[in-house]
Scaffold this motif. Structure first.
Motif, PDB file in Angstrom:
ATOM      1  N   VAL A 163       0.835  -1.206   0.000  1.00 25.72           N
ATOM      2  CA  VAL A 163       0.000   0.000   0.000  1.00 25.72           C
ATOM      3  C   VAL A 163       0.871   1.257   0.000  1.00 25.72           C
ATOM      4  CG1 VAL A 163      -1.621   1.350   1.383  1.00 25.72           C
ATOM      5  CG2 VAL A 163      -2.007  -1.084   1.054  1.00 25.72           C
ATOM      6  N   LEU A 164       1.917   1.248   0.813  1.00 22.36           N
ATOM      7  CA  LEU A 164       2.788   2.426   0.889  1.00 22.36           C
ATOM      8  C   LEU A 164       3.530   2.667  -0.424  1.00 22.36           C
ATOM      9  CD1 LEU A 164       4.271   2.070   4.493  1.00 22.36           C
ATOM     10  CD2 LEU A 164       2.502   3.643   3.699  1.00 22.36           C
ATOM     11  N   ILE A 184       0.998   4.196  -2.762  1.00 22.51           N
ATOM     12  CA  ILE A 184       0.763   5.601  -2.417  1.00 22.51           C
ATOM     13  C   ILE A 184       1.942   6.456  -2.862  1.00 22.51           C
ATOM     14  CG2 ILE A 184       0.519   7.207  -0.488  1.00 22.51           C
ATOM     15  CD1 ILE A 184      -1.047   5.032   0.961  1.00 22.51           C
ATOM     16  N   THR A 218       1.488   9.608  -5.410  1.00 23.21           N
ATOM     17  CA  THR A 218       1.883  10.959  -5.030  1.00 23.21           C
ATOM     18  C   THR A 218       3.063  11.458  -5.855  1.00 23.21           C
ATOM     19  OG1 THR A 218       3.209   9.958  -3.241  1.00 23.21           O
ATOM     20  CG2 THR A 218       1.033  10.797  -2.665  1.00 23.21           C
ATOM     21  N   THR A 224       2.528  14.043   2.782  1.00 19.48           N
ATOM     22  CA  THR A 224       1.533  13.090   2.283  1.00 19.48           C
ATOM     23  C   THR A 224       1.944  11.656   2.584  1.00 19.48           C
ATOM     24  OG1 THR A 224       0.970  14.627   0.492  1.00 19.48           O
ATOM     25  CG2 THR A 224       0.263  12.343   0.244  1.00 19.48           C
ATOM     26  N   LEU A 225       3.198  11.334   2.335  1.00 19.26           N
ATOM     27  CA  LEU A 225       3.682   9.978   2.607  1.00 19.26           C
ATOM     28  C   LEU A 225       3.703   9.683   4.107  1.00 19.26           C
ATOM     29  CD1 LEU A 225       6.630   9.618   0.066  1.00 19.26           C
ATOM     30  CD2 LEU A 225       4.369   8.578  -0.044  1.00 19.26           C
ATOM     31  N   ALA A 253       0.134   8.998   5.168  1.00 18.04           N
ATOM     32  CA  ALA A 253      -0.283   7.668   4.711  1.00 18.04           C
ATOM     33  C   ALA A 253       0.339   6.572   5.569  1.00 18.04           C
ATOM     34  CB  ALA A 253       0.113   7.485   3.251  1.00 18.04           C
TER      35      ALA A 253
END
Length: 329
Positions: free
Chosen positions: A15-16, A19, A23, A301-302, A305
């Motif tokens: 998932v990371l 993301i 981004t 943002t990271l 998340a």
């Protein structure tokens, strides 16, 4: 348990990475130009080309993403010659606006956002769950209606409005509290709490209202379950039935909600930090948006998340502790 945890960790990493890809595409591939933002308005063509080369924007897209992704785990070196910059592990980019690595900027401000989020979370759980459980146990009574009307009213108030009313009422009119100025917890715990009380209340009022409504509906549904009737038929005390059986099973949805809310707030409450002048990640994020500092925006943002995904993983593991009906396979 180990197999379940391993699968979940693999899922978290996937998932990371997804993301990070999304981004990175938004901030570096779409029409916006990070080099132009870093260079400023009065930027020559030669200077812009030099900055693009320094940031690696002259490389193919896949190479840029690989350098960015690998830099998170191993660090990276940007530029060459006398303009070489080393971004240590974990490298989320370099802010040319602040002349500092993004990770360092985030870590400097994380204690402020963590203090704000943790204190507000304690208050909204205390008030929200108390009101929700009380309303559920007094269903359709005057107390239930008063609590739920109050919750709806509190949930409809924007954070900025609540913050301004608290500042005006408790600081300017009553003079009961000082205007918030962040003090480190290790320096002076009393001043740390007193300076953060207003921001805590501003956030807690909104979240407590939502948690009160959610916990009420969840408790009403749980208290109608067959195992609750069985516990009552066995002659267990009301307190045991409500706390040990009802609340444990009814709090599962609250855990899910809490994991997402706390994870998001750890990465900064933009409005609250800006209104109260707290130097947290949310205020850093707002400043980066205003100046077009894309590496900082991407880093925040990271980080947000990561907090949310990790919090959800922790919530999944806590399900088995809170609700005996849940089994990890």
């Amino acid at each position: 348990m180990i197999r379940y945890l391993s699968r979940r960790l693999i899922g978290v990493i996937g998932v990371l990475i997804a993301i990070a890809a999304v981004t990175f595409t938004i901030f570096y591939v779409l029409p916006s130009d990070p080099a132009a933002a870093a260079c400023g308005k009065s930027c020559s063509v030669e200077r812009l080309a030099a900055i693009r080369a320094h940031m690696g924007l002259d490389q193919p897209i896949w190479q840029q993403f690989w350098d960015f992704l690998s830099g998170i785990f191993t660090g990276r070196t940007m530029g060459s010659g006398q303009y070489t910059l080393h971004c240590g592990f974990p490298c989320l980019g370099y802010s040319y606006e602040n002349s500092e690595a993004v990770w360092g900027l985030l870590m400097d401000r994380l204690p402020v956002s963590a203090s704000l989020a943790s204190g507000a979370a304690v208050l909204w759980l205390l008030f929200g769950l108390s009101a929700g459980v009380t309303a559920a146990l007094r269903k359709d009574t005057l107390l239930d209606r008063v609590l739920m009307v109050g919750a709806v009213g509190a949930a409809s108030l924007p954070v900025y409005f609540t913050s301004m009313m608290l500042i005006y009422g408790l600081i300017r009119v009553a003079g009961l509290l000082p205007y918030p100025q962040y003090v480190a917890l290790g320096t002076d715990p009393l001043h740390w709490a007193s300076n953060l009380l207003l921001p805590w209340l501003a956030l807690a009022i909104l979240y407590a209202a939502m948690y009160a409504r959610q916990s009420r509906s969840s408790m009403i549904e749980t208290m109608a379950e067959p195992f609750i009737r069985t516990a009552r038929a066995k002659g267990l005390p009301r307190r045991t039935v409500v706390v040990k059986h009802g609340m444990r099973a009814g709090m599962t949805p609250i855990l899910t909600l809490f994991g997402m809310d706390l994870g998001g707030l750890l990465a900064g409450a933009v409005i609250t930090e800006s209104l109260f002048g707290l130097p947290g990640i949310g205020r850093l994020f707002y400043g980066a948006l205003s100046t077009g500092d894309q590496p900082v925006v991407l880093g925040v943002t990271l980080l947000a998340a990561t907090f949310i995904v990790v919090a959800n993983l922790a919530v999944d593991l806590l399900y088995a502790v809170v609700d005996p009906r849940v089994r990890l396979r």
